[in-house]
Design an enzyme around this catalytic site. Structure first.
Site, PDB file in Angstrom:
ATOM      1  N   ASP A  48       0.764  -1.168   0.003  1.00 37.96           N
ATOM      2  CA  ASP A  48       0.105  -0.124   0.000  1.00 37.96           C
ATOM      3  C   ASP A  48       0.968   1.184   0.003  1.00 37.96           C
ATOM      4  O   ASP A  48       2.045   1.306   0.451  1.00 37.96           O
ATOM      5  CB  ASP A  48      -0.778   0.260   1.486  1.00 37.96           C
ATOM      6  CG  ASP A  48      -1.885  -0.864   1.217  1.00 37.96           C
ATOM      7  OD1 ASP A  48      -1.914  -1.814   0.453  1.00 37.96           O
ATOM      8  OD2 ASP A  48      -2.861  -0.903   2.276  1.00 37.96           O
ATOM      9  N   HIS A 194       3.923  -1.897   3.155  1.00 39.63           N
ATOM     10  CA  HIS A 194       3.749  -0.671   2.567  1.00 39.63           C
ATOM     11  C   HIS A 194       5.253  -0.283   1.777  1.00 39.63           C
ATOM     12  O   HIS A 194       6.337  -0.669   2.365  1.00 39.63           O
ATOM     13  CB  HIS A 194       3.670   0.355   3.778  1.00 39.63           C
ATOM     14  CG  HIS A 194       2.483   0.142   4.367  1.00 39.63           C
ATOM     15  ND1 HIS A 194       2.322  -1.093   5.399  1.00 39.63           N
ATOM     16  CD2 HIS A 194       1.183   0.615   4.381  1.00 39.63           C
ATOM     17  CE1 HIS A 194       1.193  -0.989   5.922  1.00 39.63           C
ATOM     18  NE2 HIS A 194       0.549   0.124   5.113  1.00 39.63           N
TER      19      HIS A 194
HETATM   20 ZN    ZN Z   1      -2.729   3.031   3.156  1.00 38.99          ZN
END
Ligand code: ZN
Length: 250
Positions: A48, A194
């Site tokens: 993400d 991430h």
């Molecule tokens: Zn996010």
């Protein structure tokens, strides 16, 4: 004192929001798909908040070496700042999903509006030539009405069941992140990592790459196969087949 109370209120709001609205513990009112079939040793790596440089490019190098494909939920702003990185990930066989235009919590929990969804999709379309059909809400916060907006647009809403703290600053040790992932992974798991900080074009983040380099061989040794989210659920990644033209980068 004022700032202490503000921080306390913010922390309580976050905890309550995460509990009610985020996967995998009951959040999102049942609209998330948090894992694939539990009877096949297939797992999906997801990222993400990206892309960013050099974090995403280093990850792509490492994943090419490992011959593993992942699913990148890109922020529209980040896509606009690093279109060449999204184009590369797409060209190398990774799946590109939508993670909203600007990663703002409030846009996705507001009762009306959907520009944050459509603008994020449009930034991706400008680069890869097709519209994403996978969505992950910022912070994983999903209300019933945001879910309706997404389903009306044809999205599959993708959560996770294996969470990591790799977003923390400073970065946690990649080997510890990997150990937690290997402990928590089950057949069908969706792993969350991430590859940027939302809104940051440049982000130095090497422990996530190190974690991936540890996790992939360790789980393969346990008989796991790594697949993309569309492969895990047998669903399309995009609204139509990717065009045969070169991706447009502007
Ligand atoms: Zn996010």
């Amino acid at each position: 004192m004022g700032s202490y109370l503000t921080n306390l209120a913010f922390s309580m709001m976050n905890k309550t929001g995460n509990l009610l609205l985020s996967p995998p513990v009951g959040g999102g009112f049942g609209q998330f798909r948090n894992h694939g079939p539990r009877d096949q040793r297939k797992v999906a790596i997801t990222f993400d908040d990206g892309p960013s440089v050099p974090c995403t490019t280093e990850l792509l190098d490492a994943m090419a070496d490992l011959d593993v494909k992942g699913t990148f939920f890109c922020v529209g702003q980040n896509t606009a700042m690093n279109p060449d990185v999204v184009a590369r990930a797409f060209a190398e066989g990774h799946t590109i999903g939508n993670h909203s235009m600007a990663h703002r919590r409030m846009t996705s929990i507001r009762p009306t509006g959907g520009d944050h969804i459509d603008q994020g999709a449009e930034e991706i379309r400008k680069v890869i030539g097709c519209m994403p059909r996978l969505y992950r809400p910022p912070w994983g916060w999903l209300t019933p009405w945001e879910g309706r907006r997404l389903h009306q647009r044809g999205y599959t809403i993708v959560g996770w069941d294996v969470y990591t703290l790799d977003w923390r600053i400073p970065e946690p040790d990649g080997r510890e992140v990997a150990a937690g992932v290997c402990r928590d992974t089950k057949p069908g798991s969706i792993l969350l990592f991430h590859d940027a900080y939302p809104g940051a074009k440049h982000w130095k983040k090497s422990e996530t790459t190190r974690a991936i380099q540890t996790i992939v061989p360790a789980l393969r040794a346990q008989g796991y196969e790594f697949v993309t989210i569309p492969e895990l659920f047998n669903i399309p990644a995009y609204a139509s087949a990717p065009t045969t033209q070169s991706p447009v980068i502007d």
